[in-house]
Design an enzyme around this catalytic site. Structure first.
Site, PDB file in Angstrom:
ATOM      1  N   ASP A 105      67.292-113.755  45.317  1.00  0.00           N
ATOM      2  CA  ASP A 105      66.312-114.791  45.628  1.00  0.00           C
ATOM      3  C   ASP A 105      66.886-115.694  46.732  1.00  0.00           C
ATOM      4  OD1 ASP A 105      63.650-116.122  44.574  1.00  0.00           O
ATOM      5  OD2 ASP A 105      65.100-117.747  44.579  1.00  0.00           O
ATOM      6  N   TYR A 235      63.313-124.948  50.107  1.00  0.00           N
ATOM      7  CA  TYR A 235      62.009-124.625  50.689  1.00  0.00           C
ATOM      8  C   TYR A 235      61.613-125.668  51.738  1.00  0.00           C
ATOM      9  CZ  TYR A 235      61.565-121.599  46.565  1.00  0.00           C
ATOM     10  OH  TYR A 235      61.760-120.640  45.599  1.00  0.00           O
ATOM     11  N   HIS A 300      60.963-109.968  39.176  1.00  0.00           N
ATOM     12  CA  HIS A 300      61.773-110.732  40.125  1.00  0.00           C
ATOM     13  C   HIS A 300      63.202-110.982  39.659  1.00  0.00           C
ATOM     14  CE1 HIS A 300      62.534-113.471  43.426  1.00  0.00           C
ATOM     15  NE2 HIS A 300      62.884-114.420  42.575  1.00  0.00           N
TER      16      HIS A 300
END
Length: 321
Positions: A105, A235, A300
């Site tokens: 990730d 982010y 994921h």
């Protein structure tokens, strides 16, 4: 888990918490969101038992790593985090010229840039979930993502400081972690304002077999203390990172690499990703890419969902070097 050792290392103006076990060549594990070192618990035990020194830090803004300016997202670019890792390696392994790196990730994203900026520090790389993404000189990443998924696309929703934190507070730390870690829907993740995962904030979550209540409690004990802003800042720094990496436009990853992704991973269903991975683009940008593995019926958080399979993939690959 009691065998795993914990300590903090003071570098880069931070007190970086690491979990480690074993002796031998160093394997550096880099976690994603919303995770901490604990996401690598299975791999730490396995690699330590097979002749390696497994080290998993809590990245800047996470867990028991302290000192990051969480109210300033401009301090969370991959340049900052790679700097943390290079300083950490100098402190804990001064005699090792190169180490193995394993990322998942956001940890995979950081690992790509560690290999780009300092390939001299990496023997070989095993990355999961997030394929390399070459810099697009024509458009900022958040704008591209907004064009792809709209304002409700989760990365776009994460941009406004305080906005998503308020929704997570309403949802509850533990409930959010359960929903996120158990997420298995292939395709884009949308987060409409006030609607979260699209169900009731207090809707019960059935945990998958690989995730226990005790696991969630451990994660929650750390995020209850730190909040989620540190992780969200990665982010929020995407566009700044894009600006700062202009000199590396067109740069390739020149480290021996293995890539693993779950068949149901939401990242595998982003526009163009499967063509990029399987039709030559990935190999062009990562010329030493040796293996691509798509794990059937895995989602994921693959290193936790399929620990035995992932342990073998990592071990078999790094043994080559």
């Amino acid at each position: 888990m009691d065998k795993i050792e914990h300590k903090n290392v003071n570098v880069s103006g931070l007190s970086i918490h690491i979990a480690e076990l074993g002796q031998g060549p160093l394997v550096l594990f880099l976690h994603g969101f919303p995770e901490i070192w604990y996401s690598w618990r299975h791999q730490i035990l396995f690699l330590a038992a097979h002749g390696y020194r497994a080290v998993a830090p809590d990245l800047r803004g996470y867990g028991d790593t302290a000192g990051a300016p969480v109210n300033d997202s401009s301090k969370f670019t991959c340049l900052h985090v790679v700097g943390d890792l290079v300083a950490l390696l100098h402190a804990i392994a001064p005699d090792e010229e190169k180490v193995f790196v394993v990322g998942h990730d956001w940890g995979a994203m950081v690992a790509w840039y560690l290999c780009m900026f300092r390939p001299d520090k990496v023997k070989a790389l095993v990355n999961m979930s997030v394929a390399f993404s070459p810099r697009n000189p024509l458009a900022k990443p958040v704008e591209l993502l907004r064009a792809y998924g709209g304002d409700d696309y989760y990365i776009c929703r994460f941009q406004e400081p305080g906005d998503i934190e308020a929704e997570l507070a309403q949802m509850g730390c533990k409930n959010f972690l359960k929903k996120m870690l158990a997420y298995r829907t292939p395709g884009p993740l949308f987060w409409p304002k006030g609607k979260g995962f699209g169900d009731s904030p207090d809707a019960p979550v059935v945990l998958p077999s690989w995730l226990t209540e005790e696991d969630v409690d451990y994660y929650a004990s750390k995020f209850d203390k730190t909040g989620f802003t540190g992780g969200l800042n990665y982010y929020r720094a995407l566009n700044l990172h894009w600006e700062l990496t202009t000199p590396w436009t067109g740069a390739k990853i020149k480290v021996p690499t293995k890539f693993i992704v779950g068949e149901l991973d939401l990242t595998y269903y982003m526009r163009g990703v499967q063509d990029y991975i399987h039709k030559g683009g990935f190999k062009n940008d990562v010329p030493l890419l040796e293996d691509v593995v798509v794990v059937k019926d895995a989602a994921h958080f693959i290193n936790q969902e399929r620990p035995d399979e992932i342990n073998k993939h990592i071990y078999d690959f790094i043994q080559r070097y």
